[in-house]
Design a protein around this motif. Structure first.
Motif, PDB file in Angstrom:
ATOM      1  N   LYS A   5      14.499  -2.264 -10.531  1.00 21.06           N
ATOM      2  CA  LYS A   5      14.122  -1.267 -11.520  1.00 21.06           C
ATOM      3  C   LYS A   5      12.748  -1.544 -12.123  1.00 21.06           C
ATOM      4  CE  LYS A   5      17.921  -2.096 -13.697  1.00 21.06           C
ATOM      5  NZ  LYS A   5      18.824  -2.176 -14.813  1.00 21.06           N
ATOM      6  N   GLY A   6      11.897  -2.230 -11.406  1.00 20.04           N
ATOM      7  CA  GLY A   6      10.577  -2.558 -11.941  1.00 20.04           C
ATOM      8  C   GLY A   6       9.793  -1.312 -12.295  1.00 20.04           C
ATOM      9  N   ASP A   7       8.991  -1.423 -13.348  1.00 23.65           N
ATOM     10  CA  ASP A   7       8.239  -0.241 -13.777  1.00 23.65           C
ATOM     11  C   ASP A   7       6.871  -0.564 -14.361  1.00 23.65           C
ATOM     12  OD1 ASP A   7       9.168  -1.410 -16.078  1.00 23.65           O
ATOM     13  OD2 ASP A   7      10.082   0.401 -16.889  1.00 23.65           O
ATOM     14  N   ILE A   8       6.306  -1.709 -14.007  1.00 19.51           N
ATOM     15  CA  ILE A   8       4.997  -2.076 -14.551  1.00 19.51           C
ATOM     16  C   ILE A   8       3.927  -1.081 -14.131  1.00 19.51           C
ATOM     17  CG2 ILE A   8       3.142  -3.795 -14.327  1.00 19.51           C
ATOM     18  CD1 ILE A   8       5.285  -5.941 -14.701  1.00 19.51           C
ATOM     19  N   ALA A   9       3.963  -0.627 -12.886  1.00 23.08           N
ATOM     20  CA  ALA A   9       2.963   0.344 -12.432  1.00 23.08           C
ATOM     21  C   ALA A   9       3.020   1.610 -13.289  1.00 23.08           C
ATOM     22  CB  ALA A   9       3.155   0.676 -10.966  1.00 23.08           C
ATOM     23  N   GLY A  10       4.215   2.078 -13.566  1.00 27.54           N
ATOM     24  CA  GLY A  10       4.372   3.272 -14.397  1.00 27.54           C
ATOM     25  C   GLY A  10       3.904   3.047 -15.817  1.00 27.54           C
TER      26      GLY A  10
ATOM     27  N   GLU B  59      -0.899   4.234  -9.867  1.00 23.80           N
ATOM     28  CA  GLU B  59      -0.186   4.853  -8.759  1.00 23.80           C
ATOM     29  C   GLU B  59      -0.466   4.059  -7.488  1.00 23.80           C
ATOM     30  OE1 GLU B  59      -0.377   9.079  -8.453  1.00 23.80           O
ATOM     31  OE2 GLU B  59      -0.694   9.294 -10.598  1.00 23.80           O
ATOM     32  N   PRO B  60       0.394   3.089  -7.198  1.00 16.98           N
ATOM     33  CA  PRO B  60       0.148   2.227  -6.049  1.00 16.98           C
ATOM     34  C   PRO B  60       0.412   2.927  -4.716  1.00 16.98           C
ATOM     35  CG  PRO B  60       2.228   1.677  -7.067  1.00 16.98           C
ATOM     36  CD  PRO B  60       1.582   2.721  -7.942  1.00 16.98           C
ATOM     37  N   THR B  61      -0.386   2.579  -3.738  1.00 19.89           N
ATOM     38  CA  THR B  61      -0.114   3.032  -2.376  1.00 19.89           C
ATOM     39  C   THR B  61       0.595   1.924  -1.610  1.00 19.89           C
ATOM     40  OG1 THR B  61      -2.302   2.300  -1.668  1.00 19.89           O
ATOM     41  CG2 THR B  61      -2.066   4.607  -2.316  1.00 19.89           C
ATOM     42  N   ARG B  62       0.417   0.695  -2.073  1.00 25.39           N
ATOM     43  CA  ARG B  62       1.090  -0.464  -1.498  1.00 25.39           C
ATOM     44  C   ARG B  62       1.730  -1.232  -2.641  1.00 25.39           C
ATOM     45  NH1 ARG B  62      -3.071  -3.429   2.202  1.00 25.39           N
ATOM     46  NH2 ARG B  62      -1.216  -4.317   3.118  1.00 25.39           N
ATOM     47  N   THR B  63       2.797  -1.957  -2.325  1.00 25.69           N
ATOM     48  CA  THR B  63       3.553  -2.645  -3.373  1.00 25.69           C
ATOM     49  C   THR B  63       3.923  -4.062  -2.936  1.00 25.69           C
ATOM     50  OG1 THR B  63       5.739  -2.007  -2.572  1.00 25.69           O
ATOM     51  CG2 THR B  63       4.605  -0.434  -4.049  1.00 25.69           C
ATOM     52  N   MET B  64       4.676  -4.716  -3.781  1.00 25.95           N
ATOM     53  CA  MET B  64       5.195  -6.045  -3.497  1.00 25.95           C
ATOM     54  C   MET B  64       5.937  -6.060  -2.157  1.00 25.95           C
ATOM     55  SD  MET B  64       5.256  -8.930  -5.285  1.00 25.95           S
ATOM     56  CE  MET B  64       5.221  -8.512  -7.008  1.00 25.95           C
ATOM     57  N   HIS B  65       6.526  -4.928  -1.793  1.00 26.20           N
ATOM     58  CA  HIS B  65       7.239  -4.830  -0.517  1.00 26.20           C
ATOM     59  C   HIS B  65       6.323  -5.164   0.657  1.00 26.20           C
ATOM     60  CE1 HIS B  65       9.849  -3.487   2.673  1.00 26.20           C
ATOM     61  NE2 HIS B  65       8.871  -2.738   3.101  1.00 26.20           N
ATOM     62  N   ASP B  66       5.062  -4.790   0.562  1.00 27.01           N
ATOM     63  CA  ASP B  66       4.122  -5.078   1.639  1.00 27.01           C
ATOM     64  C   ASP B  66       3.898  -6.581   1.798  1.00 27.01           C
ATOM     65  OD1 ASP B  66       3.305  -2.338   2.567  1.00 27.01           O
ATOM     66  OD2 ASP B  66       2.830  -2.185   0.438  1.00 27.01           O
ATOM     67  N   LEU B  67       4.048  -7.336   0.729  1.00 28.36           N
ATOM     68  CA  LEU B  67       3.980  -8.798   0.824  1.00 28.36           C
ATOM     69  C   LEU B  67       5.268  -9.357   1.419  1.00 28.36           C
ATOM     70  CD1 LEU B  67       2.377 -10.064  -2.501  1.00 28.36           C
ATOM     71  CD2 LEU B  67       1.465 -10.280  -0.199  1.00 28.36           C
ATOM     72  N   LEU B  68       6.386  -8.782   1.013  1.00 27.52           N
ATOM     73  CA  LEU B  68       7.682  -9.288   1.445  1.00 27.52           C
ATOM     74  C   LEU B  68       8.054  -8.847   2.856  1.00 27.52           C
ATOM     75  CD1 LEU B  68       9.589  -8.586  -1.869  1.00 27.52           C
ATOM     76  CD2 LEU B  68       8.912 -10.826  -0.983  1.00 27.52           C
ATOM     77  N   ALA B  69       7.389  -7.819   3.368  1.00 30.05           N
ATOM     78  CA  ALA B  69       7.734  -7.275   4.679  1.00 30.05           C
ATOM     79  C   ALA B  69       7.592  -8.306   5.791  1.00 30.05           C
ATOM     80  CB  ALA B  69       6.879  -6.045   4.975  1.00 30.05           C
TER      81      ALA B  69
ATOM     82  N   ILE C 232      -3.483  -5.776  -1.801  1.00 30.68           N
ATOM     83  CA  ILE C 232      -2.437  -4.896  -2.325  1.00 30.68           C
ATOM     84  C   ILE C 232      -2.584  -4.699  -3.834  1.00 30.68           C
ATOM     85  CG2 ILE C 232       0.059  -4.726  -2.708  1.00 30.68           C
ATOM     86  CD1 ILE C 232       0.354  -6.293  -0.037  1.00 30.68           C
ATOM     87  N   ALA C 233      -3.054  -5.719  -4.518  1.00 31.87           N
ATOM     88  CA  ALA C 233      -3.131  -5.675  -5.988  1.00 31.87           C
ATOM     89  C   ALA C 233      -4.046  -4.554  -6.470  1.00 31.87           C
ATOM     90  CB  ALA C 233      -3.634  -7.020  -6.519  1.00 31.87           C
ATOM     91  N   LEU C 234      -3.640  -3.947  -7.539  1.00 32.40           N
ATOM     92  CA  LEU C 234      -4.446  -2.922  -8.202  1.00 32.40           C
ATOM     93  C   LEU C 234      -5.209  -3.586  -9.343  1.00 32.40           C
ATOM     94  CD1 LEU C 234      -1.593  -0.301  -8.449  1.00 32.40           C
ATOM     95  CD2 LEU C 234      -3.506  -0.243  -6.855  1.00 32.40           C
ATOM     96  N   GLN C 235      -6.390  -3.128  -9.590  1.00 29.16           N
ATOM     97  CA  GLN C 235      -7.176  -3.666 -10.696  1.00 29.16           C
ATOM     98  C   GLN C 235      -6.955  -2.760 -11.909  1.00 29.16           C
ATOM     99  OE1 GLN C 235      -8.807  -6.524 -10.037  1.00 29.16           O
ATOM    100  NE2 GLN C 235      -9.228  -6.767 -12.177  1.00 29.16           N
ATOM    101  N   HIS C 236      -6.460  -3.329 -12.981  1.00 27.19           N
ATOM    102  CA  HIS C 236      -6.238  -2.576 -14.211  1.00 27.19           C
ATOM    103  C   HIS C 236      -7.487  -2.640 -15.078  1.00 27.19           C
ATOM    104  CE1 HIS C 236      -4.576  -1.879 -18.312  1.00 27.19           C
ATOM    105  NE2 HIS C 236      -3.953  -0.919 -17.653  1.00 27.19           N
ATOM    106  N   GLU C 237      -7.682  -1.663 -15.926  1.00 28.67           N
ATOM    107  CA  GLU C 237      -8.867  -1.623 -16.794  1.00 28.67           C
ATOM    108  C   GLU C 237      -8.970  -2.832 -17.711  1.00 28.67           C
ATOM    109  OE1 GLU C 237      -7.312   1.181 -20.432  1.00 28.67           O
ATOM    110  OE2 GLU C 237      -7.892   2.177 -18.576  1.00 28.67           O
ATOM    111  N   SER C 238      -7.878  -3.529 -17.949  1.00 28.34           N
ATOM    112  CA  SER C 238      -7.894  -4.736 -18.786  1.00 28.34           C
ATOM    113  C   SER C 238      -8.536  -5.914 -18.055  1.00 28.34           C
ATOM    114  CB  SER C 238      -6.470  -5.125 -19.187  1.00 28.34           C
ATOM    115  OG  SER C 238      -5.744  -5.530 -18.032  1.00 28.34           O
ATOM    116  N   GLY C 239      -8.674  -5.778 -16.733  1.00 31.71           N
ATOM    117  CA  GLY C 239      -9.228  -6.852 -15.927  1.00 31.71           C
ATOM    118  C   GLY C 239      -8.188  -7.608 -15.124  1.00 31.71           C
TER     119      GLY C 239
END
Length: 114
Positions: A38-43, A48-58, A71-78
C-alpha cells in the motif's frame, strides 16, 4: 533511517517523507518506499513514476546503485525517490535477502550523487 508504522493511517509515510525532505537540504538523501502492498510516497509527493521499486526487484542479480539511480525520481526538495512496487504478486515473493540488498542499494544512492 527506517520508519515502520504499526497500522495504516498513523502517519508513517508523512513522517518519513518530511524527515527525508529536511535531510535532503543538507545531505544526499534517497527515500525508498518499501511498503510493497500500500505504499504511497509517490502520490504524497505528486510524482508520477514510470518505473518503480519493482524494476529493481524484477532481477535481483542486476540490482545495483546505477540501476536504482536510473529509476529514482528527483524531487524538488533534492532527494531521490524510489517509488513503491506495483506488482503485488511479485511483492509477496520478496525474500529477506532481497530486502537486505535493496536497503544496501538505497544507502549507496544516499551517499552518492544522484
Amino acid at each position: 533511517m527506517a520508519f515502520l508504522g504499526v497500522k495504516g493511517g498513523c502517519g508513517t509515510t508523512t513522517l518519513a517523507t518530511n524527515v527525508a525532505a529536511g535531510r535532503a537540504a543538507h545531505a544526499r538523501t534517497c527515500l525508498g518506499d518499501l511498503d510493497f502492498y500500500k505504499g504511497d510516497i509517490a502520490g504524497l509527493l505528486a510524482l508520477e513514476p514510470t518505473r518503480t521499486m519493482h524494476d529493481l526487484l524484477a532481477d535481483p542479480a542486476r540490482m545495483d546503485a546505477d540501476l536504482a539511480r536510473g529509476i529514482a525520481l528527483q524531487h524538488e526538495s533534492g532527494m531521490a525517490v524510489l517509488p513503491q512496487a506495483r506488482d503485488l504478486e511479485r511483492a509477496m515473493q520478496v525474500s529477506g535477502d532481497e530486502v537486505q540488498r535493496l536497503l544496501a542499494t538505497l544507502r549507496e544512492i544516499g551517499r552518492a550523487h544522484v
